[in-house]
Design an enzyme around this catalytic site. Sequence first.
Site, mmCIF file in Angstrom:
data_model
loop_
_atom_site.group_PDB
_atom_site.id
_atom_site.type_symbol
_atom_site.label_atom_id
_atom_site.label_comp_id
_atom_site.label_asym_id
_atom_site.label_seq_id
_atom_site.Cartn_x
_atom_site.Cartn_y
_atom_site.Cartn_z
ATOM 1 N N GLU A 142 45.364 41.662 35.994
ATOM 2 C CA GLU A 142 44.423 40.800 36.930
ATOM 3 C C GLU A 142 44.650 40.532 38.269
ATOM 4 O O GLU A 142 45.035 39.523 38.639
ATOM 5 C CB GLU A 142 44.026 39.591 35.992
ATOM 6 N N LYS A 199 34.846 39.498 34.263
ATOM 7 C CA LYS A 199 35.024 39.162 32.917
ATOM 8 C C LYS A 199 34.404 37.646 32.406
ATOM 9 O O LYS A 199 33.509 37.273 33.140
ATOM 10 C CB LYS A 199 37.162 37.863 33.783
ATOM 11 N N CYS A 258 42.133 39.030 30.696
ATOM 12 C CA CYS A 258 43.564 37.778 30.261
ATOM 13 C C CYS A 258 41.873 36.933 28.937
ATOM 14 O O CYS A 258 42.141 37.121 27.769
ATOM 15 C CB CYS A 258 43.299 37.020 31.810
#
Length: 365
Positions: free
Chosen positions: A42, A109, A145
């Site tokens: 990330e 994300k 994540c």
Amino acid sequence: MIKIGLAQINPCVGDFEGNFSKILYYIDKARKKEVDIVVFGELSLCGYPPEDLLLKPQFIEENIRYLNRLKSYTKKIKVILGFVDRRRDKIFNAYAFFEDGKLKDIYHKIYLPNYGVFDEKRYFTSGEKIPFYFLGDYSFSVNICQDIWQKSYLERLSKKNLDFIINLSASPYHLGKISLRKSILSQASQYLNCFLFYCNIVGGQDELVFDGTSMVVSPSGKVVEFAKRFKEDFLIFNFNKNKRLVPQQLRVSYVEEVFEALKLGLFDYVKKNGFKKVIVGVSGGIDSALVVSLATLTLGRKNVFGLIMPSQYTSSQTFDDAKRICKNLRIKFYTVNIRDIFEAYLSTLKPFFRNRPFDNTEQNI
């Protein structure tokens, strides 16, 4: 069969040239090993967490400039890496998916953590769409994540019959975090009944330490491959969904785990901030003894100096212990008597201490 490579790198926030060079190194290595997909963590291009640097337009622009430079280096391979995307006045925690020299996709994300050390909602806008890809006969999705930690996200993924998931992460370490993370990923892979490729970053960044420990988890929830803890690594996994795999055990000693985390955090704090040597105050007590020992083991004795600062309250035994610690570690040390400095403080603070008995307050100045 396909080859998936998890490039567990140690990026530095804002060091675009250094991060870019490291990314190119692992892309080249992956290509030589005939890897089909190489994955980075990330925000690996700009480093994590960039925090208020995200408020600087030039930081975002530089990040995008390096992403565009990367395109020509992705021929004959697929590359997935984290970066900061910008759409008009909004920025996103994103990944770019390159395929054979072309930008195939960009993902934003969806679930932005905003607790503890995380402050992503302050900077980023959440994404909405979940991508699905194909590689030969294999179907897969890629996320970032916290996405994989959310039940609602998993429910959306479960509607597809996926062979594997790739998760780019920047998950910081705390005591017990490796076991917790393993449990979360295991539950996710079982729920989706597919393999999960988890790629974490590694290294110290300011007050955070990232342990790496990238892993491959089978549909049964068993970890079948681990990358190294607290070190850069390149995990290449030959993926065949029909092959039976032997679960791997990650034996975690909490004492060793904390020791390695402290060393990595200290080393990277010194290196990434451009320091060459450190000075440690040595009192003769157990706290400073631990700190100066850790610094010496991590940085080398020639890069650590001890500073002993006795006063009228320092006993001869404590003073001797401080010197003995430095001599045992074979580090150079200096002695600076602070009695005169202490007296100057007392003189300055005398009006505030008037009519009060002399106690530990003065001794601890």
